[in-house]
Design an enzyme around this catalytic site. Structure first.
Site, PDB file in Angstrom:
ATOM      1  N   ALA A 134       0.787  -0.957  -0.004  1.00  0.00           N
ATOM      2  CA  ALA A 134       0.020  -0.579  -0.304  1.00  0.00           C
ATOM      3  C   ALA A 134       1.454   1.765   0.507  1.00  0.00           C
ATOM      4  O   ALA A 134       1.686   1.200  -0.389  1.00  0.00           O
ATOM      5  CB  ALA A 134      -0.766  -0.432   1.110  1.00  0.00           C
ATOM      6  N   HIS A 135       0.403   2.681  -0.024  1.00  0.00           N
ATOM      7  CA  HIS A 135       0.243   3.748   0.048  1.00  0.00           C
ATOM      8  C   HIS A 135       1.949   4.054   1.178  1.00  0.00           C
ATOM      9  O   HIS A 135       1.173   3.760   2.163  1.00  0.00           O
ATOM     10  CB  HIS A 135       0.126   5.071  -0.166  1.00  0.00           C
ATOM     11  CG  HIS A 135      -1.234   5.114   0.720  1.00  0.00           C
ATOM     12  ND1 HIS A 135      -2.460   4.104   1.287  1.00  0.00           N
ATOM     13  CD2 HIS A 135      -1.052   6.059   1.615  1.00  0.00           C
ATOM     14  CE1 HIS A 135      -3.308   4.643   1.932  1.00  0.00           C
ATOM     15  NE2 HIS A 135      -2.074   5.297   2.234  1.00  0.00           N
ATOM     16  N   ASN A 136       2.411   4.631   0.961  1.00  0.00           N
ATOM     17  CA  ASN A 136       4.078   5.052   1.878  1.00  0.00           C
ATOM     18  C   ASN A 136       4.282   4.257   2.390  1.00  0.00           C
ATOM     19  O   ASN A 136       5.739   4.494   3.429  1.00  0.00           O
ATOM     20  CB  ASN A 136       3.378   6.083   2.777  1.00  0.00           C
ATOM     21  CG  ASN A 136       2.674   7.328   1.925  1.00  0.00           C
ATOM     22  OD1 ASN A 136       1.940   7.469   1.637  1.00  0.00           O
ATOM     23  ND2 ASN A 136       3.894   8.589   1.972  1.00  0.00           N
TER      24      ASN A 136
END
Length: 331
Positions: free
Chosen positions: A241-243
């Site tokens: 997922a993001h980051n």
């Protein structure tokens, strides 16, 4: 593949014991060896097959001492298991398409910059202001968006999708239908019960020597970067997922899911279907057994093994499981 025992010894820096002209054309497990095949012996459990295998050539460690007669030609190497891996890589490299080729059915632009000997297959797209390093192979039906930076000696298999603005280092392999840079799953709940999408304007950075499996997805960050550090190995059907940040040389098996902003350390191992919640940390050299569920940061230090969901240190989990099992048997 068509190699003699002598050629194998030269490639693998080994020595031949037997017929230097013994010819092999394919690989086989030692228990299924047939004339014309190459096998290897590295695990003591399989020693019996060294004496019964019909393989023409068997790779063995230099210190192997046969207890019975061996009909196959032996190629002695420092480490037979590593040697077979090196040889598989050697054969694969020779099979791959290479050299400068840009299909007339592919599309790129005046601002696209290709290095030397780049291969671009039919129906692939390489965007504006994107740079591609030397000896990179872009197979058919690959999409690489605008403003991407692609390193040297990369391989993108058919169906790979790389969104605009991504950064990929050298020697990266991305298998079919992987998606790099899709939006993270970010939405704000509104008072009426609906959701407002959070736009993701960051990127994905994939460092050198990373391999990403088929149908894996790596989301772009909201504002900065999702980072896959050098040497990481990600299997098929994983979700990053993001980051998220994945540490150097960390390896994960199929169907691992990592939620947003989790930080994974170096040299970690994750079995299939591991799930990791967002905004937590996993220390270096952590091992997560298959289907482990991590719901909070792991604070027991580096090099620990965790089992179960919620994940517990392995010794604690086994004691708890013994009690759980005993309680179940009493009913």
């Amino acid at each position: 593949m068509e190699l003699t025992a002598k050629q194998l010894a030269h490639i693998l820096q080994g020595t031949v014991e037997g017929d230097e002209k013994a010819l092999v054309t394919k690989f086989a497990k030692i228990e299924y060896g047939k004339p014309g095949t190459l096998s290897f012996y590295a695990n003591p459990k399989y020693e019996q097959y060294v004496y019964t295998s019909k393989a023409s050539v068997i790779l063995v460690n230099k210190d192997f001492v046969p207890k019975e007669a061996v009909s196959a030609t032996l190629v002695r190497v420092e480490n037979a298991y590593k040697a077979i891996a090196d040889l598989l890589n050697y054969v694969a490299r020779n099979k791959r398409r290479g050299g400068r080729h840009r299909s007339l059915r592919a599309r790129w632009f005046l601002s696209t910059r290709f290095g030397k000997r780049v291969y671009v297959g039919a129906f692939s797209y390489v965007g504006h202001h994107t740079t591609v390093g030397d000896d990179t192979i872009i197979y058919e039906h690959v999409y690489i968006g605008d403003d991407c930076k692609i390193g040297k000696h990369c391989i993108f298999y058919p169906g790979v999708r790389i969104y605009p603005g991504m950064e990929i280092g050298d020697n990266v392999i991305i298998h079919a239908n992987a998606v790099i840079g899709s939006d993270g799953f970010g939405n704000v709940p509104l008072p009426d019960g609906s959701w407002e999408k959070i736009e993701h304007l960051g990127k994905v950075i994939i460092e050198d020597n990373v391999e990403i499996g088929a149908c894996t997805t790596i989301d772009r960050a909201e504002m900065e970067a999702t980072i896959i550090r050098k040497g990481a190995k990600i299997d098929n059907l994983c979700q990053i997922a993001h980051n998220v940040e994945i540490g150097e040389n960390t390896a994960m098996a199929a169907q691992v899911g990592i939620a947003g902003s989790a930080k994974i350390g170096k040299n970690c191992l994750m079995g299939g279907q591991v799930g990791i919640a967002g905004h937590l940390t996993v220390p270096d050299r952590t091992t997560l057994a298959a289907q482990a569920g991590v719901i909070g940061s792991l604070k027991d230090g580096e090099g620990k093994t965790y089992v179960g969901s919620p994940a517990l240190p392995v010794k604690l989990y086994m004691r708890a499981y013994a009690l759980f099992k005993k309680a179940g048997e009493q009913h």
